[in-house]
Design a protein around this motif. Structure first.
Motif, PDB file in Angstrom:
ATOM      1  N   LEU A  83       1.530  18.450   0.879  1.00 10.87           N
ATOM      2  CA  LEU A  83       0.463  19.049   0.408  1.00 10.87           C
ATOM      3  C   LEU A  83       0.247  20.639   0.983  1.00 10.87           C
ATOM      4  CD1 LEU A  83      -2.013  15.987   0.346  1.00 10.87           C
ATOM      5  CD2 LEU A  83      -0.691  17.144  -1.756  1.00 10.87           C
ATOM      6  N   GLY A  84       0.812  20.922   1.661  1.00  6.28           N
ATOM      7  CA  GLY A  84       0.765  22.089   2.569  1.00  6.28           C
ATOM      8  C   GLY A  84      -0.453  22.199   3.569  1.00  6.28           C
ATOM      9  N   ASP A  85      -0.203  21.088   4.242  1.00  8.94           N
ATOM     10  CA  ASP A  85      -1.405  20.781   5.280  1.00  8.94           C
ATOM     11  C   ASP A  85      -0.369  20.489   6.549  1.00  8.94           C
ATOM     12  OD1 ASP A  85      -3.458  20.238   7.142  1.00  8.94           O
ATOM     13  OD2 ASP A  85      -4.175  18.529   6.138  1.00  8.94           O
ATOM     14  N   PRO A  86       0.312  21.519   7.177  1.00  9.34           N
ATOM     15  CA  PRO A  86       1.205  21.341   8.469  1.00  9.34           C
ATOM     16  C   PRO A  86       0.396  20.683   9.776  1.00  9.34           C
ATOM     17  CG  PRO A  86       0.729  23.576   8.140  1.00  9.34           C
ATOM     18  CD  PRO A  86       0.147  22.919   6.888  1.00  9.34           C
TER      19      PRO A  86
ATOM     20  N   ALA B 256       0.911  -1.055   0.034  1.00 11.61           N
ATOM     21  CA  ALA B 256       0.067  -0.038  -0.035  1.00 11.61           C
ATOM     22  C   ALA B 256       0.904   1.249  -0.114  1.00 11.61           C
ATOM     23  CB  ALA B 256      -0.928  -0.144   1.320  1.00 11.61           C
ATOM     24  N   ARG B 257       1.874   1.252   0.800  1.00 15.63           N
ATOM     25  CA  ARG B 257       2.861   2.390   0.787  1.00 15.63           C
ATOM     26  C   ARG B 257       3.529   2.675  -0.684  1.00 15.63           C
ATOM     27  NH1 ARG B 257       5.398   0.989   5.459  1.00 15.63           N
ATOM     28  NH2 ARG B 257       7.134   0.330   4.641  1.00 15.63           N
ATOM     29  N   GLU B 258       3.829   1.501  -1.077  1.00 18.26           N
ATOM     30  CA  GLU B 258       4.835   1.683  -2.441  1.00 18.26           C
ATOM     31  C   GLU B 258       3.556   1.974  -3.611  1.00 18.26           C
ATOM     32  OE1 GLU B 258       7.170  -1.216  -5.625  1.00 18.26           O
ATOM     33  OE2 GLU B 258       6.679  -2.035  -3.535  1.00 18.26           O
ATOM     34  N   GLU B 259       2.330   1.770  -3.508  1.00 17.75           N
ATOM     35  CA  GLU B 259       1.402   2.203  -4.448  1.00 17.75           C
ATOM     36  C   GLU B 259       1.195   3.742  -3.998  1.00 17.75           C
ATOM     37  OE1 GLU B 259      -3.104   1.201  -5.643  1.00 17.75           O
ATOM     38  OE2 GLU B 259      -2.579   1.159  -3.749  1.00 17.75           O
ATOM     39  N   GLY B 260       1.211   4.214  -2.770  1.00 17.45           N
ATOM     40  CA  GLY B 260       1.079   5.560  -2.663  1.00 17.45           C
ATOM     41  C   GLY B 260       2.189   6.297  -3.129  1.00 17.45           C
ATOM     42  N   ASP B 261       3.388   5.943  -3.261  1.00 15.01           N
ATOM     43  CA  ASP B 261       4.820   6.640  -3.749  1.00 15.01           C
ATOM     44  C   ASP B 261       4.454   6.838  -5.071  1.00 15.01           C
ATOM     45  OD1 ASP B 261       5.815   6.887  -1.047  1.00 15.01           O
ATOM     46  OD2 ASP B 261       6.871   5.097  -1.356  1.00 15.01           O
ATOM     47  N   THR B 262       4.097   5.509  -5.682  1.00 15.01           N
ATOM     48  CA  THR B 262       4.016   5.708  -7.289  1.00 15.01           C
ATOM     49  C   THR B 262       3.004   6.604  -7.615  1.00 15.01           C
ATOM     50  OG1 THR B 262       4.619   3.465  -7.175  1.00 15.01           O
ATOM     51  CG2 THR B 262       3.587   4.039  -9.150  1.00 15.01           C
ATOM     52  N   ALA B 263       1.608   6.635  -7.048  1.00 18.04           N
ATOM     53  CA  ALA B 263       0.349   7.449  -7.409  1.00 18.04           C
ATOM     54  C   ALA B 263       0.854   9.008  -7.082  1.00 18.04           C
ATOM     55  CB  ALA B 263      -0.655   6.971  -6.606  1.00 18.04           C
ATOM     56  N   TYR B 264       1.833   9.280  -6.074  1.00 11.87           N
ATOM     57  CA  TYR B 264       2.029  10.629  -6.001  1.00 11.87           C
ATOM     58  C   TYR B 264       3.156  10.993  -6.924  1.00 11.87           C
ATOM     59  CZ  TYR B 264       4.039  14.644  -3.456  1.00 11.87           C
ATOM     60  OH  TYR B 264       4.291  16.004  -3.325  1.00 11.87           O
ATOM     61  N   SER B 265       3.884  10.087  -7.648  1.00 12.70           N
ATOM     62  CA  SER B 265       4.904  10.356  -8.690  1.00 12.70           C
ATOM     63  C   SER B 265       4.177  11.025  -9.773  1.00 12.70           C
ATOM     64  CB  SER B 265       5.727   9.290  -8.758  1.00 12.70           C
ATOM     65  OG  SER B 265       5.101   8.380  -9.293  1.00 12.70           O
ATOM     66  N   ILE B 266       2.900  10.403 -10.021  1.00  6.98           N
ATOM     67  CA  ILE B 266       2.031  11.010 -11.215  1.00  6.98           C
ATOM     68  C   ILE B 266       1.185  12.077 -10.867  1.00  6.98           C
ATOM     69  CG2 ILE B 266       2.928   8.614 -12.527  1.00  6.98           C
ATOM     70  CD1 ILE B 266      -0.036   7.780 -11.747  1.00  6.98           C
ATOM     71  N   GLY B 267       1.127  12.445  -9.684  1.00  5.93           N
ATOM     72  CA  GLY B 267       0.171  13.437  -9.451  1.00  5.93           C
ATOM     73  C   GLY B 267      -1.262  13.068  -8.974  1.00  5.93           C
ATOM     74  N   ASP B 268      -1.556  11.663  -8.769  1.00  3.64           N
ATOM     75  CA  ASP B 268      -2.676  11.050  -8.399  1.00  3.64           C
ATOM     76  C   ASP B 268      -2.932  11.107  -6.916  1.00  3.64           C
ATOM     77  OD1 ASP B 268      -4.997   9.860  -8.095  1.00  3.64           O
ATOM     78  OD2 ASP B 268      -4.617   8.100  -9.444  1.00  3.64           O
ATOM     79  N   ILE B 269      -3.331  12.313  -6.700  1.00  2.00           N
ATOM     80  CA  ILE B 269      -3.270  12.900  -5.024  1.00  2.00           C
ATOM     81  C   ILE B 269      -4.334  12.058  -4.366  1.00  2.00           C
ATOM     82  CG2 ILE B 269      -3.373  14.717  -3.420  1.00  2.00           C
ATOM     83  CD1 ILE B 269      -0.855  14.624  -5.049  1.00  2.00           C
ATOM     84  N   PRO B 270      -5.562  11.923  -4.919  1.00  2.05           N
ATOM     85  CA  PRO B 270      -6.471  11.014  -4.160  1.00  2.05           C
ATOM     86  C   PRO B 270      -6.096   9.491  -3.901  1.00  2.05           C
ATOM     87  CG  PRO B 270      -7.668  12.309  -5.779  1.00  2.05           C
ATOM     88  CD  PRO B 270      -5.931  12.415  -6.068  1.00  2.05           C
ATOM     89  N   ARG B 271      -5.781   9.064  -5.092  1.00  2.00           N
ATOM     90  CA  ARG B 271      -5.182   7.494  -4.810  1.00  2.00           C
ATOM     91  C   ARG B 271      -3.924   7.406  -3.908  1.00  2.00           C
ATOM     92  NH1 ARG B 271      -4.242   3.160  -9.881  1.00  2.00           N
ATOM     93  NH2 ARG B 271      -3.851   1.442  -8.433  1.00  2.00           N
ATOM     94  N   ALA B 272      -2.877   8.536  -3.832  1.00  2.11           N
ATOM     95  CA  ALA B 272      -1.904   8.449  -2.951  1.00  2.11           C
ATOM     96  C   ALA B 272      -2.442   8.505  -1.586  1.00  2.11           C
ATOM     97  CB  ALA B 272      -0.808   9.551  -3.284  1.00  2.11           C
ATOM     98  N   SER B 273      -3.227   9.374  -1.270  1.00  2.00           N
ATOM     99  CA  SER B 273      -3.720   9.532   0.106  1.00  2.00           C
ATOM    100  C   SER B 273      -4.628   8.311   0.421  1.00  2.00           C
ATOM    101  CB  SER B 273      -4.797  10.717   0.095  1.00  2.00           C
ATOM    102  OG  SER B 273      -5.313  10.949   1.462  1.00  2.00           O
ATOM    103  N   GLU B 274      -5.362   7.639  -0.345  1.00  3.10           N
ATOM    104  CA  GLU B 274      -5.861   6.471   0.226  1.00  3.10           C
ATOM    105  C   GLU B 274      -5.095   5.417   0.446  1.00  3.10           C
ATOM    106  OE1 GLU B 274      -7.921   2.667   0.101  1.00  3.10           O
ATOM    107  OE2 GLU B 274      -6.377   3.472  -1.788  1.00  3.10           O
ATOM    108  N   SER B 275      -4.012   5.245  -0.388  1.00  2.00           N
ATOM    109  CA  SER B 275      -3.151   4.229  -0.124  1.00  2.00           C
ATOM    110  C   SER B 275      -2.188   4.229   0.945  1.00  2.00           C
ATOM    111  CB  SER B 275      -2.132   4.080  -1.460  1.00  2.00           C
ATOM    112  OG  SER B 275      -2.797   4.027  -2.643  1.00  2.00           O
TER     113      SER B 275
END
Length: 661
Positions: free
Chosen positions: A618-621, A574-593
């Motif tokens: 994401l700018g949410d400190p 799940a963490r690896e999926e989040g990293d990959t999704a973030y690298s292509i700008g798929d923020i919702p999928r990265a957040s869920e992963s």
């Protein structure tokens, strides 16, 4: 075919082929990171399941003609069942599933080995196969030493050989866990001279390549196993005559082997002096192998034409053992003269072990008593046990508690580096009773046979197996070898051969019993469970590797999605999926992963830290600070997390100040 299965000769051939397959596959595991990854041990598991099903189909399961063997199998079955049950209370159920599946493989290996031994497997053949396999790997390793140190750059680290196993201590243990089997085979009059020479050559190569690892645990375990071998062997003189040339070659070669460590230890790159040292070490190892082989051949052919009288053999044995005793006494007094009181010396070494004192490593790592952080690891494991004494924290769930409870920094850790503490901390008292009861039953059975039933040849086999098990258990008491099949599988086979009666079946009824049908059903059921448990993990690992090798991140995401279909409990996926999704700008999928990774392993700091970093980017400190604080609670000694929390806190305060203005 049914009539053939009732032929003793046919059964013995089938048993021999099966054991050679197990030993050969285990040697391959030793050449492939010790079989640590499921892509390797999964293939081994499928092999033993096939062997198990063949045994079931031929009706061999009824061959375990001993109540003690049945009791040992039942205890191991109970331990495996309890290990699977621990998934229910494990915080990381994915790791618990993985560890339980590996334990199930060991159970099947035990049952297969016990069955093959019960229907007529030659223990001599098994000992030879298990000892020669690592020798072949060691011989293949020698020509790779120089290229592994320069081109690949992953064979040596800090002057120590990691080898094909990828870890110093694992490399040494794989080569030496069956060392005494090789010594027994080399000294047995009943073995072909060619095989005796090969076995002796194999043992000396294994020992000398193992010296390159500079493993202190190996030295301690080897010394303990040596004492056990000569204490319980029924062929002490033969064992001494086989061990003497191996020890002599190792002593002669030690200076050249240690020079590799001295040349590479402080060098970031392998220099000309380092390569010269590696070349000399390789030459010495090969020369030792040839010398040992010639010794074994000459000894074997001599015994074919000349047999010493019993009185001469007895006299020679007395002389040799007296010489060994005198040497040991002299060595003791020399040691006392150098280090003083043995009690004080042990206390000093223990203090150095706890404090990770590395003094002495300038000459050889064998002179250092540093514990490499193990004392802290053991403290945490003991705390896990005392706080969860009945059931433990769950199979393979030590990692998260280590980061919570550690009192010193010891780097990245997943296991407590002690087999006994691993069992107690992760499976509790109940798991400990099953596991240690299983070990005691097997070893006790072997000792009983050794002192009440067996001839000198059988006693020699028992002595060799007990020595091998001593090495495995002592070294495993300071390591994580349960997760490395290439080291643990031989030990499981030795335990099986100790608990099964030595005598061959005298009649068909000794093999084919009325319980044959229930045993067949149990065998099929366990095989099915193994396939159900292991296959999804194996397929998931395949897709994860495909994802890692893929350059296209969108395709990689598809592979990771398939991997999680087969292994949905794995937070790392799940963490690896989040990293990959973030690298292509798929923020919702990265957040869920990332959030799913936290849910799958809520006790591990890393998942909160990664999710905190995601929200910080994401700018949410505010949310990042909350997650960093939770990560800090689970890993209070991590400096990077503390700095990240401070950074997020500063950003939150800055925003609050701006809003107040």
């Amino acid at each position: 075919m049914y009539k053939l299965t009732r032929s003793g000769s046919f059964r013995r051939k089938i048993a021999g082929v099966g054991m050679v397959c197990v030993a050969g596959m285990n040697a391959w595991l030793g050449y492939s990171f010790g079989g640590y990854y499921i892509g390797d041990w999964g293939l081994f598991a499928f092999l033993v399941v096939v062997l198990f099903l063949v045994s079931v189909g031929l009706g061999f399961l009824g061959g375990m003609r001993s109540r003690v063997a049945v009791a040992a199998t039942t205890l191991f079955l109970g331990y495996t069942a309890w290990t699977f049950l621990s998934i229910l209370w494990s915080a990381n159920r994915g790791d618990a599933w993985y560890g339980s599946s590996l334990t199930l493989v060991y159970l099947i290996v035990f049952w297969v080995a016990a069955t093959l031994a019960a229907v007529g497997l030659s223990r001599r053949l098994a000992l030879a196969a298990l000892s020669i396999g690592p020798g072949v790997v060691a011989l293949l390793t020698v020509p790779m030493l120089a290229s592994g140190a320069t081109e690949n750059g992953n064979f040596f680290l800090d002057g120590r050989l990691m080898g094909p196993a990828g870890y110093f201590n694992a490399q040494a243990a794989f080569l030496l866990v069956s060392f005494w089997s090789g010594i027994y085979v080399a000294g047995s009059r009943r073995v072909n001279p060619l095989l005796r020479g090969l076995s002796l050559s194999s043992t000396v190569v294994c020992l000398e390549v193992a010296i390159l690892t500079q493993s202190r645990g190996t030295a301690v375990a080897f010394a303990a196993s040596l004492l056990v071998f000569f204490l319980f062997s029924g062929r002490r003189l033969r064992g001494l005559l086989a061990f003497a040339p191996v020890a002599g070659c190792a002593v002669f070669a030690f200076s050249d082997l240690n020079e590799v460590y001295l040349q590479l230890r402080l060098s970031e790159t392998v220099t000309g002096a380092g390569l010269d040292a590696i070349d000399r070490a390789g030459t010495v190892i090969l020369a030792s192998a040839v010398a040992a082989a010639l010794y074994g051949l000459a000894w074997g052919f001599l015994e074919r034409s000349w047999r010493p009288t019993a009185s001469l053999t007895q006299a020679a044995g007395v002389v040799c053992l007296s010489a060994v005793a005198l040497f040991s006494v002299a060595l003791f007094f020399v040691a006392v003269d150098r280090v003083g009181s043995p009690v004080d010396f042990v206390q000093e070494r223990w203090v150095a072990f706890k404090a990770n004192d590395t003094s002495g490593q300038d000459e050889s790592r064998y002179l250092s008593a540093s514990g490499s952080g193990r004392y802290v690891l053991w403290e945490v494991a003991w705390r896990d046990f005392t706080e969860n004494p009945v059931a433990g924290v769950g199979t393979h769930n030590y990692e998260s508690t280590y980061y919570q409870y550690r009192t010193g920094v010891s780097g990245w850790v997943r296991q407590p580096h002690s087999l006994g503490l691993e069992v107690l901390s992760e499976r509790g008292v109940i798991g400990g009773l099953f596991f240690f009861g299983f070990l005691a039953t097997c070893v006790g059975s072997g000792l009983h046979k050794r002192f009440s039933q067996l001839n000198p040849e059988g006693k020699g086999q028992v002595g060799a197996m007990l020595a091998c098990l001593t090495y495995w258990f002592v070294h495993s008491s300071a390591e994580w070898f349960w997760q490395i099949p290439a080291i643990t599988v031989p030990a499981i086979v030795y335990l099986a051969m100790l608990v099964v009666p030595w005598s061959r079946p005298r009649s068909e009824e000794d093999v084919f019993r009325p319980l044959d049908r229930p045993l067949r059903l149990a065998g099929v059921g366990i095989s099915a469970l193994a396939l159900i448990a292991i296959s999804p993990l194996f397929v998931s690992s395949y897709y994860q590797q495909k994802a890692g090798a893929e350059n296209n991140p969108w395709v990689s995401l598809g592979y990771l999605e398939r991997a999680q279909t087969f292994d949905p409990l794995n937070p790392a996926l799940a963490r690896e999926e989040g990293d990959t999704a973030y690298s292509i700008g798929d923020i919702p999928r990265a957040s869920e992963s990332y959030a799913r990774a936290v849910a799958l392993n809520p006790d591990h700091y890393a998942n909160y830290s990664v999710l905190g970093g995601f929200h910080e980017r994401l700018g949410d400190p505010e949310r990042a600070l909350e997650l960093y604080r939770r990560a800090e609670e689970l890993n209070p000694l991590d400096e990077e997390i503390r700095q990240a929390a401070e950074r997020a806190r500063a950003e939150v305060e800055a925003r609050q100040n701006v809003s107040l203005r």
